[in-house]
Design an enzyme around this catalytic site. Structure first.
Site, mmCIF file in Angstrom:
data_model
loop_
_atom_site.group_PDB
_atom_site.id
_atom_site.type_symbol
_atom_site.label_atom_id
_atom_site.label_comp_id
_atom_site.label_asym_id
_atom_site.label_seq_id
_atom_site.Cartn_x
_atom_site.Cartn_y
_atom_site.Cartn_z
ATOM 1 N N MET A 10 0.830 -1.208 0.000
ATOM 2 C CA MET A 10 0.000 0.000 0.000
ATOM 3 C C MET A 10 0.868 1.263 0.000
ATOM 4 S SD MET A 10 -2.729 -1.395 2.847
ATOM 5 C CE MET A 10 -1.422 -1.984 3.923
ATOM 6 N N GLN A 52 -11.164 2.823 0.579
ATOM 7 C CA GLN A 52 -10.864 4.132 1.154
ATOM 8 C C GLN A 52 -11.775 5.201 0.541
ATOM 9 O OE1 GLN A 52 -6.708 4.610 0.245
ATOM 10 N NE2 GLN A 52 -6.017 3.706 2.171
ATOM 11 N N THR A 83 2.393 1.681 5.687
ATOM 12 C CA THR A 83 1.648 2.818 5.162
ATOM 13 C C THR A 83 1.205 3.644 6.351
ATOM 14 O OG1 THR A 83 -0.403 3.488 4.075
ATOM 15 C CG2 THR A 83 -0.401 1.348 5.112
ATOM 16 N N ASN A 84 1.038 4.954 6.163
ATOM 17 C CA ASN A 84 0.514 5.806 7.233
ATOM 18 C C ASN A 84 -0.999 5.725 7.322
ATOM 19 O OD1 ASN A 84 2.696 7.955 8.451
ATOM 20 N ND2 ASN A 84 3.259 7.327 6.374
ATOM 21 N N CYS A 196 3.323 10.132 4.577
ATOM 22 C CA CYS A 196 2.888 9.132 3.597
ATOM 23 C C CYS A 196 4.151 8.427 3.157
ATOM 24 C CB CYS A 196 2.172 9.796 2.424
ATOM 25 S SG CYS A 196 1.876 8.658 1.044
ATOM 26 N N THR A 197 4.127 7.115 3.121
ATOM 27 C CA THR A 197 5.361 6.369 2.897
ATOM 28 C C THR A 197 5.924 6.521 1.495
ATOM 29 O OG1 THR A 197 4.019 4.376 2.527
ATOM 30 C CG2 THR A 197 4.965 4.684 4.720
ATOM 31 N N GLU A 198 5.139 7.099 0.569
ATOM 32 C CA GLU A 198 5.644 7.323 -0.789
ATOM 33 C C GLU A 198 6.327 8.680 -0.970
ATOM 34 O OE1 GLU A 198 3.031 3.994 -1.040
ATOM 35 O OE2 GLU A 198 2.510 6.013 -0.382
#
Length: 229
Positions: A10, A52, A83-84, A196-198
């Protein structure tokens, strides 16, 4: 060494960073041929993303809860969600398992607290920036959380889902993110959480002149530290 259970996918782009950071941390700490004992379950992000958007967080919690149970059954000693945003359903996930979930916002606060920063800018998906499940942990620990205005929130969310989660890195999007950071500084932000992990795929500390707290790195390193005690 404890076994890390990772709920990933994710997106898979940032999940790959988790695997790399965890193993590099353990190699650097222990040397030789040491690497992490971990189990990864990568979910289908298309399914999660649709839930979501429709607001069906209950179904999201059920999917991730069942995933966490599979990791526990496979031998994981604790869970990290890569993921956050999906930390929104941590309370639901905990109903399925008897092992700890290492919360990304708590890990982030643990890194921010020694800095003495009190006014922190938060970047992430619109769910993370607008809803309380993430911000409340920071606020309850005495931080003032500053988020972008509505238009910038929608822009950030679009770049995350339509570009970064698809592995697309665009110079124009980086410029826009840095402009938003400047606006957060004008609002009083003393540091920035990449919530956000991205996002770290697009901007990082080298681009910004105030402290940056990369939750992907912080969360992964926290898991690695816990793994080796």
């Amino acid at each position: 060494m404890k076994t890390i259970g990772l709920i990933g996918g994710m997106s898979w782009e940032s999940t790959s960073l988790y695997y790399k950071i965890i193993n590099e941390y353990i190699k650097n700490k222990l040397g030789g041929l040491y690497s992490a004992k971990c189990i990864l379950y990568s979910v289908n992000f298309e399914e999660i993303s649709r839930l979501q958007k429709s607001g069906d967080w209950e179904k999201c919690g059920k999917i991730l809860g069942e995933t966490a149970k599979k990791l526990e059954t496979a031998g994981a000693d604790f869970i990290i969600i890569c993921t956050n945003t999906m930390h929104k359903v941590v309370p639901e996930i905990k109903k399925y398992i008897n092992i700890p979930v290492i919360h990304i916002a708590e890990a982030a606060y643990g890194r921010i607290e020694p800095s003495g920063i009190k006014n922190i800018g938060l970047l992430g998906t619109k769910y993370t920036m607008q809803q309380d499940f993430y911000k409340s942990i920071l606020i309850d620990n005495g931080l003032n959380v500053i988020i972008p205005d509505e238009e910038d929130i929608e822009l950030i969310n679009s770049i995350i889902f339509n570009e970064l989660c698809c592995g697309k890195i665009k110079a124009d999007s980086k410029k826009k993110f840095l402009e938003i950071v400047e606006n957060l500084k004008k609002k009083g932000a003393e540091g920035i959480i990449l919530g956000c992990t991205e996002i770290v795929m697009l901007i990082s500390q080298k681009d910004i002149d105030i402290p940056v707290f990369d939750t992907t790195e912080i969360h992964a390193e926290t898991a690695a530290q816990l793994s080796i005690g």
